[in-house]
Scaffold this motif. Sequence first.
Motif, PDB file in Angstrom:
ATOM      1  N   CYS A  51     108.727 -28.982  50.980  1.00  0.00           N
ATOM      2  CA  CYS A  51     109.200 -30.048  50.095  1.00  0.00           C
ATOM      3  C   CYS A  51     108.366 -31.318  50.247  1.00  0.00           C
ATOM      4  O   CYS A  51     108.226 -32.098  49.306  1.00  0.00           O
ATOM      5  CB  CYS A  51     110.668 -30.376  50.378  1.00  0.00           C
ATOM      6  SG  CYS A  51     111.809 -29.086  49.854  1.00  0.00           S
ATOM      7  N   CYS A 100     111.572 -30.833  54.713  1.00  0.00           N
ATOM      8  CA  CYS A 100     110.863 -29.681  55.255  1.00  0.00           C
ATOM      9  C   CYS A 100     109.417 -29.731  54.763  1.00  0.00           C
ATOM     10  O   CYS A 100     109.114 -30.430  53.786  1.00  0.00           O
ATOM     11  CB  CYS A 100     111.548 -28.370  54.853  1.00  0.00           C
ATOM     12  SG  CYS A 100     111.360 -27.916  53.127  1.00  0.00           S
ATOM     13  N   CYS A 160     115.714 -29.936  49.731  1.00  0.00           N
ATOM     14  CA  CYS A 160     116.251 -28.600  49.421  1.00  0.00           C
ATOM     15  C   CYS A 160     117.528 -28.300  50.202  1.00  0.00           C
ATOM     16  O   CYS A 160     118.248 -27.360  49.866  1.00  0.00           O
ATOM     17  CB  CYS A 160     115.202 -27.515  49.674  1.00  0.00           C
ATOM     18  SG  CYS A 160     114.824 -27.240  51.422  1.00  0.00           S
ATOM     19  N   CYS A 187     116.989 -30.338  55.307  1.00  0.00           N
ATOM     20  CA  CYS A 187     115.945 -31.052  54.560  1.00  0.00           C
ATOM     21  C   CYS A 187     116.615 -31.946  53.515  1.00  0.00           C
ATOM     22  O   CYS A 187     117.582 -31.540  52.863  1.00  0.00           O
ATOM     23  CB  CYS A 187     115.029 -30.024  53.895  1.00  0.00           C
ATOM     24  SG  CYS A 187     113.962 -30.679  52.606  1.00  0.00           S
TER      25      CYS A 187
HETATM   26 ZN   LIG Z   1     113.090 -28.699  51.800  1.00  0.00          ZN
END
Ligand SMILES: [Zn+2]
Length: 201
Positions: free
Chosen positions: A196, A193, A175, A172
């Motif tokens: 997020c 992701c 993160c 991602c």
């Molecule tokens: Zn993420």
Amino acid sequence: MNDKEILKKTFNFHGHICWASAIGTRAGLVALRELDVKRTGVSGELHCIVEIGDHHGAQCFADGVQYSTGCTLGKANIEKAGWGKLAMTLIDKKNQKAVRVSYNPGRHKLVAGSSFMKKRGDGVPPDQIPPEEAWEMVNILWDAPESEVLSIGEVEPYPYEDFGEIMGLKPCGICGEMTSVAYLRVVGEKHMCIPCSGYEH
Ligand SMILES: [Zn+2]
Ligand SMILES: [Zn+2]
């Protein structure tokens, strides 16, 4: 293996004998037949969308579908639509075609009136009801003519984008956690992701 043996193995996998996993098994077998494909042992051949939701009765349908088609959670070739319905669409990824099979409630009153279901209604767990009573209920659906218990759609073209397993995971952009590419969402110029991204799904 004949169909009844497949059904017995479904119940072994599922953990108890019940009508919903039985009709899920039958739906899965019919879908395989309609697409003229075999139960799969790998992730690249078939994909299944099962229309059950969460926290409702008869989700057991999905275990019958998983066992009969070989589309399983662990191989990631099955997904839930989340609609609370006893229906499934089986997709032949190679030939890009699919068929939807749903539970036809033509005999559902007989199932609902069975001694098994009356005990379930009284709160008896399914594994504490004698197997003969469970089989009596299951056979209402298993021995019925197909058209009385299943609605079978046309085999139709189904474009399916297969992300494959090699390119399966990417970090991602926020993160950094590894995420299946099928689940990365594009936000601005970044792939993120779902948590997020702020999207719900
Ligand atoms: Zn993420
Ligand atoms: Zn069940």
